[in-house]
Design a protein around this motif. Structure first.
Motif, PDB file in Angstrom:
ATOM      1  N   GLU A 256       0.825  -1.201   0.000  1.00 14.99           N
ATOM      2  CA  GLU A 256       0.000   0.000   0.000  1.00 14.99           C
ATOM      3  C   GLU A 256       0.864   1.258   0.000  1.00 14.99           C
ATOM      4  O   GLU A 256       0.643   2.187  -0.777  1.00 14.99           O
ATOM      5  N   SER A 257       1.866   1.286   0.866  1.00 15.35           N
ATOM      6  CA  SER A 257       2.714   2.471   0.950  1.00 15.35           C
ATOM      7  C   SER A 257       3.575   2.617  -0.297  1.00 15.35           C
ATOM      8  O   SER A 257       3.842   3.728  -0.762  1.00 15.35           O
ATOM      9  N   GLU A 258       3.997   1.493  -0.890  1.00 14.28           N
ATOM     10  CA  GLU A 258       4.799   1.542  -2.110  1.00 14.28           C
ATOM     11  C   GLU A 258       3.992   2.117  -3.270  1.00 14.28           C
ATOM     12  O   GLU A 258       4.485   2.959  -4.028  1.00 14.28           O
ATOM     13  N   CYS A 259       2.745   1.680  -3.395  1.00 18.36           N
ATOM     14  CA  CYS A 259       1.877   2.199  -4.454  1.00 18.36           C
ATOM     15  C   CYS A 259       1.602   3.683  -4.256  1.00 18.36           C
ATOM     16  O   CYS A 259       1.639   4.471  -5.218  1.00 18.36           O
ATOM     17  N   LYS A 260       1.333   4.062  -3.027  1.00 13.99           N
ATOM     18  CA  LYS A 260       1.025   5.471  -2.748  1.00 13.99           C
ATOM     19  C   LYS A 260       2.219   6.354  -3.057  1.00 13.99           C
ATOM     20  O   LYS A 260       2.073   7.436  -3.652  1.00 13.99           O
ATOM     21  N   ALA A 348      -2.568  -5.725  -4.764  1.00 15.07           N
ATOM     22  CA  ALA A 348      -2.324  -4.288  -4.619  1.00 15.07           C
ATOM     23  C   ALA A 348      -3.580  -3.645  -4.042  1.00 15.07           C
ATOM     24  O   ALA A 348      -4.685  -4.190  -4.178  1.00 15.07           O
ATOM     25  N   PRO A 349      -3.454  -2.490  -3.396  1.00 19.75           N
ATOM     26  CA  PRO A 349      -4.623  -1.806  -2.811  1.00 19.75           C
ATOM     27  C   PRO A 349      -5.445  -1.120  -3.912  1.00 19.75           C
ATOM     28  O   PRO A 349      -5.330   0.069  -4.155  1.00 19.75           O
ATOM     29  N   GLN A 350      -6.286  -1.911  -4.571  1.00 20.32           N
ATOM     30  CA  GLN A 350      -6.962  -1.451  -5.780  1.00 20.32           C
ATOM     31  C   GLN A 350      -7.786  -0.192  -5.570  1.00 20.32           C
ATOM     32  O   GLN A 350      -7.732   0.743  -6.380  1.00 20.32           O
ATOM     33  N   ALA A 351      -8.575  -0.151  -4.514  1.00 22.59           N
ATOM     34  CA  ALA A 351      -9.435   1.013  -4.284  1.00 22.59           C
ATOM     35  C   ALA A 351      -8.598   2.284  -4.130  1.00 22.59           C
ATOM     36  O   ALA A 351      -8.957   3.340  -4.683  1.00 22.59           O
ATOM     37  N   GLU A 352      -7.501   2.176  -3.397  1.00 26.35           N
ATOM     38  CA  GLU A 352      -6.644   3.341  -3.204  1.00 26.35           C
ATOM     39  C   GLU A 352      -5.987   3.780  -4.505  1.00 26.35           C
ATOM     40  O   GLU A 352      -5.820   4.978  -4.768  1.00 26.35           O
ATOM     41  N   ILE A 353      -5.620   2.823  -5.343  1.00 23.92           N
ATOM     42  CA  ILE A 353      -4.995   3.150  -6.631  1.00 23.92           C
ATOM     43  C   ILE A 353      -5.998   3.838  -7.551  1.00 23.92           C
ATOM     44  O   ILE A 353      -5.712   4.885  -8.145  1.00 23.92           O
ATOM     45  N   LEU A 354      -7.196   3.268  -7.669  1.00 26.00           N
ATOM     46  CA  LEU A 354      -8.203   3.833  -8.575  1.00 26.00           C
ATOM     47  C   LEU A 354      -8.661   5.223  -8.133  1.00 26.00           C
ATOM     48  O   LEU A 354      -9.013   6.057  -8.974  1.00 26.00           O
ATOM     49  N   SER A 355      -8.664   5.471  -6.843  1.00 20.90           N
ATOM     50  CA  SER A 355      -9.146   6.766  -6.345  1.00 20.90           C
ATOM     51  C   SER A 355      -8.053   7.839  -6.306  1.00 20.90           C
ATOM     52  O   SER A 355      -8.336   8.994  -6.000  1.00 20.90           O
TER      53      SER A 355
END
Length: 475
Positions: A256-260, A348-355
């Motif tokens: 999550e932190s890596e994607c963010k 991957a944290p899909q909701a966080e990525i899409l938003s």
């Protein structure tokens, strides 16, 4: 809340988080209604013990939502040649019926049971609802278009003597865009298989329900919804879009932190998110072509990779990975794309990525939950259907709603690297992609309105709640 003043609902989802999550979101919405006096128990049929992640997720539910995981049933006697994934789900529920009945029998001793909501594959449980004299409903967790196919499947079976993929004429259902036979649900494409027989069975029983709850909304599917409502049998309740827009797993904070961090460093609307859902897998050759196509496109991306499988497009549902999927990437791929791409293994944290504001497109397998998450965030799509009802969903998105591009397969069934690169560039950097983005944001607003206090989906759910409350008062 006192039990004597609480109307209780028993819900029976089918196995798999893709079905359990919408049931939980429906439960939450019911509890959030104004003056809500409800509680819910999820009765979950299983063919294997719940995973630690599933247990963790279920342990976080609100107080008025409880769950019962039934003892796993044994499916070892099923012939894999004739029994696909959907038939296994149906068998799981059918073989759990005695345990479902026992669980409901225990519930009615302490709670005022007013409704029984089953999964699309759970109509076997209608008899239990009748035994305890409560109303019975189906929760269809996909599109109204797919529900129309299921509802008319027995009729299509009588009128189309060959396999659907061989039928030369468009298939026309009330209110729906015409479908090619090959774009009907994947489990009905082989009439010899048990999946087909199960779909005929359940589709024929939907009219026995007191109502069908569908995770869709008026602006998304006006044609199919209008035709279903006009027909009136069964009564239709569109209550979507219901989505899970927070991470459901608490042990993935690293990803999550890596994607963010990656997204925070990118320009707005510049990143393509690539994911084939929790079950989707590509062949080894297709995996390589996708990697090279993404590289050739020159676009920024986050790609959730899963180990390729040359036998089944939904293999990840049934197999835990023992090899590192990153090892199947082309030599040097990670180094060459490091500046503009992020590759994540398995989840991957899909909701966080899409938003996130940096995300501008989504290459998706067309699972309905993922589609609704994209709609909720206003993200245009590249559709890459693999199994289940995903080809039907792809037709809705590309031909009806016009919010998605669909890459073309070559004669060997593989989508080539050049085609992938061109489609990615068109979505992320072309005029067509801009139009799709505009239309998707209009659907996003439509979904927000549907869920507003006076919205169509809120009113539909409130109508159901009123019926169930009156049942409690009259009991």
């Amino acid at each position: 809340m006192e039990e004597s003043r609480t109307a209780h609902i028993a819900m029976i989802p089918s196995v798999g988080m893709g079905h359990i999550i919408p049931f939980i979101e429906l439960s939450k919405r019911i509890l959030e209604l104004e003056n809500s006096k409800f509680s819910v128990t999820l009765i979950i049929p299983c063919n294997a013990p719940l995973t630690q992640s599933q247990k963790l997720f279920l342990s976080t539910l609100p107080d008025r939502i409880s769950h019962i995981a039934l003892p796993p049933v044994n499916l070892d006697d099923l012939d894999e040649e004739f029994v696909g994934a959907e038939a296994r789900v149906c068998e799981t529920i059918t073989r759990s019926i005695t345990k479902v009945q026992e669980a409901v029998s225990t519930l009615v001793k302490t709670k005022r049971l007013v409704a029984f909501v089953t999964d699309v594959f759970g109509t076997d449980a209608f008899d239990i609802a009748e035994e305890f004299n409560v109303s019975k409903y189906v929760f269809f967790t996909s599109a109204a278009l797919s529900f129309s196919v299921m509802l008319h499947l027995a009729e299509l079976d009588k009128n189309i003597p060959c396999e659907f993929k061989d039928w030369p004429e468009p298939i026309k259902l009330p209110g729906c865009i015409p479908l090619k036979g090959e774009d009907l649900l994947a489990p009905v494409q082989d009439k010899k298989k048990d999946d087909y027989k199960w779909f005929i069975f359940h589709g024929s029983r939907y009219k026995l329900a007191d109502g069908v709850i569908i995770n869709t909304f008026q602006d998304l599917e006006p044609g199919p919804i209008g035709a279903l409502v006009e027909n009136g049998n069964p009564k239709i309740y569109p209550i979507g879009p219901l989505t899970q827009m927070q991470s459901i797993l608490g042990n993935k904070s690293g990803e999550e932190s890596e994607c963010k961090k990656f997204l925070n460093d990118q320009p707005n609307d510049s990143v393509l998110y690539v994911s084939f859902g929790s079950g989707g897998t590509l062949s080894s050759k297709q995996f390589q072509e996708l990697a090279i196509g993404l590289e050739q496109s020159g676009q920024r991306f986050i790609w959730v990779v899963r180990m390729p499988n040359d036998k089944a497009a939904n293999a990840a549902y049934f197999n835990s990975e023992t090899e590192d999927s990153l090892g199947f990437l082309p030599d040097g791929f990670l180094a060459r794309t490091k500046a503009r791409g992020l590759v994540i293994r398995d989840w991957a944290p899909q909701a966080e990525i899409l938003s996130h504001g940096s995300t501008g497109g989504y290459l998706t397998h067309c699972g309905w939950n993922s589609i609704l998450e994209a709609v909720t965030c206003g993200i245009p799509l590249i559709v890459w259907p693999l199994y289940a009802e995903q080809r039907t969903n792809a037709v809705l998105l590309t031909e009806e709603l016009k919010v998605a591009l669909r890459p073309k397969e070559s004669e060997d069934g593989v989508i080539g690297r050049d085609e992938i690169a061109n489609v990615v560039k068109s979505l992320m950097d072309g005029e067509e992609g801009k139009e799709f983005s505009k239309r998707m944001k209009e659907l996003m607003v439509g979904g927000q309105k549907a869920l507003s206090p006076d919205g169509s989906s809120t009113k539909s759910l409130a109508e159901l709640a009123s019926i169930w409350t009156s049942m409690m008062l009259s009991s």
